[in-house]
Design a protein around this motif. Structure first.
Motif, PDB file in Angstrom:
ATOM      1  N   ASP A   1       0.853  -1.191   0.000  1.00  0.00           N
ATOM      2  CA  ASP A   1       0.000   0.000   0.000  1.00  0.00           C
ATOM      3  C   ASP A   1       0.892   1.245   0.000  1.00  0.00           C
ATOM      4  OD1 ASP A   1      -1.764   2.155   0.644  1.00  0.00           O
ATOM      5  OD2 ASP A   1      -3.166   0.725   1.544  1.00  0.00           O
ATOM      6  N   SER A   2       0.835   1.999  -1.079  1.00  0.00           N
ATOM      7  CA  SER A   2       1.728   3.159  -1.226  1.00  0.00           C
ATOM      8  C   SER A   2       1.372   4.314  -0.299  1.00  0.00           C
ATOM      9  CB  SER A   2       1.692   3.655  -2.671  1.00  0.00           C
ATOM     10  OG  SER A   2       0.382   4.090  -3.016  1.00  0.00           O
ATOM     11  N   ARG A   3       0.139   4.316   0.203  1.00  0.00           N
ATOM     12  CA  ARG A   3      -0.297   5.461   1.019  1.00  0.00           C
ATOM     13  C   ARG A   3       0.464   5.572   2.329  1.00  0.00           C
ATOM     14  NH1 ARG A   3      -6.467   4.205   1.629  1.00  0.00           N
ATOM     15  NH2 ARG A   3      -5.518   2.130   1.878  1.00  0.00           N
TER      16      ARG A   3
ATOM     17  N   LEU B   1       6.924   5.737  -4.179  1.00  0.00           N
ATOM     18  CA  LEU B   1       7.067   5.762  -5.634  1.00  0.00           C
ATOM     19  C   LEU B   1       7.504   4.414  -6.192  1.00  0.00           C
ATOM     20  CD1 LEU B   1       8.603   9.301  -5.966  1.00  0.00           C
ATOM     21  CD2 LEU B   1       6.586   8.509  -7.219  1.00  0.00           C
TER      22      LEU B   1
ATOM     23  N   ILE C   1       6.286   1.705  -5.191  1.00  0.00           N
ATOM     24  CA  ILE C   1       5.023   0.971  -5.274  1.00  0.00           C
ATOM     25  C   ILE C   1       4.134   1.551  -6.385  1.00  0.00           C
ATOM     26  CG2 ILE C   1       2.938   0.305  -3.996  1.00  0.00           C
ATOM     27  CD1 ILE C   1       4.655   0.656  -1.410  1.00  0.00           C
ATOM     28  N   GLU C   2       4.159   2.871  -6.510  1.00  0.00           N
ATOM     29  CA  GLU C   2       3.292   3.562  -7.479  1.00  0.00           C
ATOM     30  C   GLU C   2       4.141   4.591  -8.238  1.00  0.00           C
ATOM     31  OE1 GLU C   2      -1.060   5.766  -7.367  1.00  0.00           O
ATOM     32  OE2 GLU C   2      -0.299   4.783  -5.562  1.00  0.00           O
TER      33      GLU C   2
ATOM     34  N   LYS D   1       4.239   6.255 -11.029  1.00  0.00           N
ATOM     35  CA  LYS D   1       3.792   7.418 -11.798  1.00  0.00           C
ATOM     36  C   LYS D   1       2.760   8.261 -11.055  1.00  0.00           C
ATOM     37  CE  LYS D   1       5.055   6.364 -16.494  1.00  0.00           C
ATOM     38  NZ  LYS D   1       4.658   6.528 -17.909  1.00  0.00           N
ATOM     39  N   ASN D   2       2.878   8.279  -9.731  1.00  0.00           N
ATOM     40  CA  ASN D   2       1.975   9.110  -8.938  1.00  0.00           C
ATOM     41  C   ASN D   2       2.536  10.530  -8.870  1.00  0.00           C
ATOM     42  OD1 ASN D   2       0.801  10.429  -6.524  1.00  0.00           O
ATOM     43  ND2 ASN D   2      -0.242   8.477  -6.266  1.00  0.00           N
TER      44      ASN D   2
END
Length: 268
Positions: A76-78, A104, A106-107, A109-110
């Motif tokens: 979970d990137s949050r 980043l 984990i995700e 292109k956020n």
């Protein structure tokens, strides 16, 4: 009803949200912790508790819940992102950077994650990293006004690439015309360019949009000073100091110019 149905997680969460919206944070926490007692692995409740705890300025407790999320849901990137935010709020920018980078991973292109990573580098005066990151965001999304403004403002602050800076900030304003921070950026870029009359007009507009922003008021005071509008400059700086009374540099600036005025070294 809740006493009769303590296991009703959805209803209790709804009550917690209502309590939070009414600034009854302790009551909200109590409901959330009851949910957690029955369902300790609910990631969303850990997030919610951490948010309420931050509103109560209980950072250490909030961080513990986010660390628990990392254990429960490592993908979970949050959690690392929010840990980065909370760390940055304590001005621990160096420690925030690896947390943002973990988010980043984990995700990748956020844009929000990348922007906050850039802000941490900006606060550490690592401007090449900021440029690289914001250019990457703009490659993904040319309509990201925050990225355009940050890059433009940073260049203006450094007094470099001023024409590019002005162009970027103007594009940000076309996307978000009433953003006081962006108007300030444009005014400050004009100031750095030496376009003082244009700078004052933009900075005055920025203060009308964000009347209690100490940085904008400082910028306006500086522009007035360059135009030899000494009294206007002092008034703007005093407003800035009123908003941020701990700013010793601002206090010294006001005292210095008032002393010079009293000694008639500056002719009004």
């Amino acid at each position: 009803f809740l006493h009769a149905h303590p296991e009703d997680t959805q209803l209790r969460r709804y009550v917690a949200i209502i309590q939070e919206s009414r600034d009854r944070f302790e009551d909200s926490l109590r409901e959330l912790r009851i949910i957690l007692k029955h369902r300790p692995r609910l990631v969303g409740i850990h997030f919610h508790i951490s948010r309420v705890l931050m509103k109560l300025k209980r950072e250490k407790e909030a961080i513990k819940h986010l660390q628990e999320v990392q254990s429960l849901a490592p993908g979970d990137s949050r959690a690392p992102f929010m840990l980065g935010l909370y760390t940055a709020r304590q001005k621990k920018y160096r420690k925030a950077i690896p947390l943002y980078r973990r988010a980043l991973e984990i995700e990748p292109k956020n844009e929000r994650f990348l922007f906050n990573l850039a802000i941490a580098h900006y606060e550490l005066k690592e401007f090449e990293d900021v440029t690289r990151l914001m250019k990457k965001v703009l490659q993904w999304n040319d309509k990201n006004a925050r990225a355009k403004n940050l890059l433009g403002y940073m260049w203006a602050e450094q007094g470099i690439r001023l024409d590019e800076a002005i162009g970027l900030i103007e594009k940000a304003l076309r996307l978000d015309p009433n953003n006081g921070a962006y108007v300030d950026s444009l005014g400050w870029a004009y100031y750095k360019k030496g376009w003082l009359e244009k700078a004052v007009l933009k900075l005055e507009l920025a203060t009308s949009l964000l009347p209690d922003d100490p940085v904008i008021l400082d910028h306006l005071g500086d522009a007035y000073r360059e135009l030899k509008r000494w009294n206007d400059a002092v008034r703007a700086w005093r407003r800035s100091l009123k908003v941020n009374p701990k700013n010793k540099a601002m206090k010294n600036k006001i005292e210095r110019i008032e002393k010079e005025l009293q000694l008639s070294l500056i002719h009004i």
